[in-house]
Write a protein that holds these residues in place. Structure first.
Motif, PDB file in Angstrom:
ATOM      1  N   VAL A  67       0.843  -1.199   0.000  1.00 55.02           N
ATOM      2  CA  VAL A  67       0.000   0.000   0.000  1.00 55.02           C
ATOM      3  C   VAL A  67       0.881   1.253   0.000  1.00 55.02           C
ATOM      4  N   PHE A  68       1.953   1.237   0.780  1.00 52.69           N
ATOM      5  CA  PHE A  68       2.873   2.376   0.814  1.00 52.69           C
ATOM      6  C   PHE A  68       3.503   2.601  -0.561  1.00 52.69           C
ATOM      7  N   TRP A  69       3.945   1.507  -1.212  1.00 55.75           N
ATOM      8  CA  TRP A  69       4.566   1.638  -2.531  1.00 55.75           C
ATOM      9  C   TRP A  69       3.557   2.138  -3.563  1.00 55.75           C
ATOM     10  N   LEU A  70       2.330   1.642  -3.491  1.00 59.80           N
ATOM     11  CA  LEU A  70       1.303   2.125  -4.424  1.00 59.80           C
ATOM     12  C   LEU A  70       1.016   3.613  -4.198  1.00 59.80           C
ATOM     13  N   PHE A  71       0.932   4.022  -2.937  1.00 63.47           N
ATOM     14  CA  PHE A  71       0.722   5.448  -2.645  1.00 63.47           C
ATOM     15  C   PHE A  71       1.871   6.279  -3.221  1.00 63.47           C
ATOM     16  N   GLY A  72       3.093   5.786  -3.045  1.00 63.74           N
ATOM     17  CA  GLY A  72       4.246   6.506  -3.582  1.00 63.74           C
ATOM     18  C   GLY A  72       4.173   6.657  -5.090  1.00 63.74           C
ATOM     19  N   ALA A  73       3.868   5.556  -5.792  1.00 62.76           N
ATOM     20  CA  ALA A  73       3.752   5.599  -7.252  1.00 62.76           C
ATOM     21  C   ALA A  73       2.607   6.517  -7.681  1.00 62.76           C
ATOM     22  N   PHE A  74       1.482   6.409  -6.993  1.00 62.58           N
ATOM     23  CA  PHE A  74       0.315   7.251  -7.280  1.00 62.58           C
ATOM     24  C   PHE A  74       0.666   8.737  -7.147  1.00 62.58           C
ATOM     25  N   ILE A  75       1.351   9.085  -6.065  1.00 61.28           N
ATOM     26  CA  ILE A  75       1.682  10.483  -5.808  1.00 61.28           C
ATOM     27  C   ILE A  75       2.697  10.996  -6.834  1.00 61.28           C
ATOM     28  N   ILE A  76       3.717  10.191  -7.139  1.00 57.55           N
ATOM     29  CA  ILE A  76       4.719  10.606  -8.128  1.00 57.55           C
ATOM     30  C   ILE A  76       4.068  10.811  -9.495  1.00 57.55           C
ATOM     31  N   LEU A  77       3.198   9.904  -9.882  1.00 58.93           N
ATOM     32  CA  LEU A  77       2.535  10.051 -11.188  1.00 58.93           C
ATOM     33  C   LEU A  77       1.612  11.269 -11.218  1.00 58.93           C
ATOM     34  N   CYS A  78       0.884  11.510 -10.137  1.00 54.22           N
ATOM     35  CA  CYS A  78       0.047  12.716 -10.081  1.00 54.22           C
ATOM     36  C   CYS A  78       0.913  13.963 -10.238  1.00 54.22           C
ATOM     37  N   GLY A  79       2.029  13.989  -9.560  1.00 54.67           N
ATOM     38  CA  GLY A  79       2.938  15.130  -9.674  1.00 54.67           C
ATOM     39  C   GLY A  79       3.506  15.271 -11.069  1.00 54.67           C
ATOM     40  N   SER A  80       3.785  14.148 -11.711  1.00 58.17           N
ATOM     41  CA  SER A  80       4.341  14.190 -13.064  1.00 58.17           C
ATOM     42  C   SER A  80       3.387  14.836 -14.054  1.00 58.17           C
ATOM     43  N   THR A  81       2.092  14.637 -13.863  1.00 53.01           N
ATOM     44  CA  THR A  81       1.128  15.277 -14.769  1.00 53.01           C
ATOM     45  C   THR A  81       1.182  16.795 -14.613  1.00 53.01           C
ATOM     46  N   HIS A  82       1.434  17.274 -13.402  1.00 55.75           N
ATOM     47  CA  HIS A  82       1.552  18.718 -13.191  1.00 55.75           C
ATOM     48  C   HIS A  82       2.853  19.250 -13.797  1.00 55.75           C
ATOM     49  N   LEU A  83       3.925  18.487 -13.666  1.00 59.26           N
ATOM     50  CA  LEU A  83       5.200  18.925 -14.245  1.00 59.26           C
ATOM     51  C   LEU A  83       5.089  19.022 -15.761  1.00 59.26           C
ATOM     52  N   ILE A  84       4.503  18.004 -16.392  1.00 61.69           N
ATOM     53  CA  ILE A  84       4.380  18.039 -17.854  1.00 61.69           C
ATOM     54  C   ILE A  84       3.467  19.184 -18.294  1.00 61.69           C
ATOM     55  N   ASP A  85       2.438  19.481 -17.501  1.00 57.54           N
ATOM     56  CA  ASP A  85       1.575  20.627 -17.828  1.00 57.54           C
ATOM     57  C   ASP A  85       2.353  21.937 -17.815  1.00 57.54           C
ATOM     58  N   ALA A  86       3.279  22.085 -16.883  1.00 57.85           N
ATOM     59  CA  ALA A  86       4.108  23.300 -16.833  1.00 57.85           C
ATOM     60  C   ALA A  86       5.069  23.338 -18.020  1.00 57.85           C
ATOM     61  N   ILE A  87       5.660  22.201 -18.333  1.00 57.56           N
ATOM     62  CA  ILE A  87       6.624  22.126 -19.443  1.00 57.56           C
ATOM     63  C   ILE A  87       5.963  22.422 -20.784  1.00 57.56           C
ATOM     64  N   MET A  88       4.688  22.058 -20.911  1.00 55.79           N
ATOM     65  CA  MET A  88       3.998  22.221 -22.199  1.00 55.79           C
ATOM     66  C   MET A  88       3.802  23.681 -22.613  1.00 55.79           C
ATOM     67  N   PHE A  89       4.133  24.615 -21.747  1.00 56.66           N
ATOM     68  CA  PHE A  89       4.104  26.018 -22.176  1.00 56.66           C
ATOM     69  C   PHE A  89       5.199  26.269 -23.218  1.00 56.66           C
ATOM     70  N   TRP A  90       6.256  25.427 -23.197  1.00 54.77           N
ATOM     71  CA  TRP A  90       7.336  25.561 -24.163  1.00 54.77           C
ATOM     72  C   TRP A  90       7.448  24.359 -25.082  1.00 54.77           C
ATOM     73  N   TRP A  91       7.174  23.164 -24.552  1.00 56.89           N
ATOM     74  CA  TRP A  91       7.309  21.909 -25.296  1.00 56.89           C
ATOM     75  C   TRP A  91       5.973  21.173 -25.268  1.00 56.89           C
ATOM     76  N   PRO A  92       5.248  21.179 -26.377  1.00 49.99           N
ATOM     77  CA  PRO A  92       3.894  20.596 -26.375  1.00 49.99           C
ATOM     78  C   PRO A  92       3.888  19.065 -26.454  1.00 49.99           C
ATOM     79  N   GLY A  93       4.306  18.430 -25.395  1.00 46.71           N
ATOM     80  CA  GLY A  93       4.381  16.969 -25.343  1.00 46.71           C
ATOM     81  C   GLY A  93       3.053  16.354 -24.934  1.00 46.71           C
ATOM     82  N   TYR A  94       2.047  16.549 -25.750  1.00 52.97           N
ATOM     83  CA  TYR A  94       0.706  16.070 -25.391  1.00 52.97           C
ATOM     84  C   TYR A  94       0.611  14.544 -25.357  1.00 52.97           C
ATOM     85  N   ARG A  95       1.400  13.864 -26.188  1.00 50.70           N
ATOM     86  CA  ARG A  95       1.375  12.398 -26.140  1.00 50.70           C
ATOM     87  C   ARG A  95       2.001  11.896 -24.835  1.00 50.70           C
ATOM     88  N   VAL A  96       3.110  12.494 -24.420  1.00 48.22           N
ATOM     89  CA  VAL A  96       3.727  12.122 -23.150  1.00 48.22           C
ATOM     90  C   VAL A  96       2.754  12.418 -22.008  1.00 48.22           C
TER      91      VAL A  96
END
Length: 159
Positions: A67-96
């Motif tokens: 459960v701890f490992w799943l929470f960790g993966a869940f949280i990292i992936l949620c954060g990654s979607t926010h990071l890619i959203d910020a990056i897309m202001f310069w690099w439109p990586g919509y497939r990623v």
């Protein structure tokens, strides 16, 4: 299947879309508010799993470790979607971004499933202090029995 192959083969290509800065009418304030907020959210989502990993490494015999490992993966992936959203202001990586979102959805569902499955066990779990008290009482009873046995042996030798 052809669309899946095309999606994967063009995963890092960005020619199909413009960067966010040129898509719509972003004011400088609105764009940077969006970017800094997403980066701050990503940073928090990065630090929280680091704390979970630190906790896991410092404690022994953690119940429900998956459960701890799943929470960790869940949280990292949620954060990654926010990071890619910020990056897309310069690099439109919509497939990623789409791939990250699918992975986030799958891990989120797996985490929810495991929590639902394990919830009855989590509710029935005794607090650590209660377990320590139980263990101490068990040891005390064992020592009392040992003392009684030693007294019997001593009395038998005296008689």
């Amino acid at each position: 299947m052809e669309q899946v192959y095309e999606f994967i083969s063009k995963l890092f290509e960005t020619g199909d879309w413009p960067a966010r800065w040129v898509c719509g009418k972003w004011s400088s304030f609105h764009g940077w508010l969006y970017i800094t907020s997403d980066i701050a959210i990503w940073l928090a989502y990065f630090v929280i799993p680091a704390i979970i990993i630190f906790f896991i490494q410092k404690r022994q015999n953690i119940p429900f470790l998956p459960v701890f490992w799943l929470f960790g993966a869940f949280i990292i992936l949620c954060g990654s979607t926010h990071l890619i959203d910020a990056i897309m202001f310069w690099w439109p990586g919509y497939r990623v971004s789409a791939l990250l979102r699918v992975l986030t959805a799958l891990v989120s569902l797996a985490t929810a499933f495991v929590l639902i499955r394990d919830l009855p066990k989590l509710i029935d779990m005794k607090p650590e202090d209660e377990l320590k008290t139980y263990e101490l009482e068990r040891q005390l009873k064992a020592y009392e029995n040992e003392i009684i046995e030693l007294k019997k042996q001593l009395n038998n030798k005296i008689d």
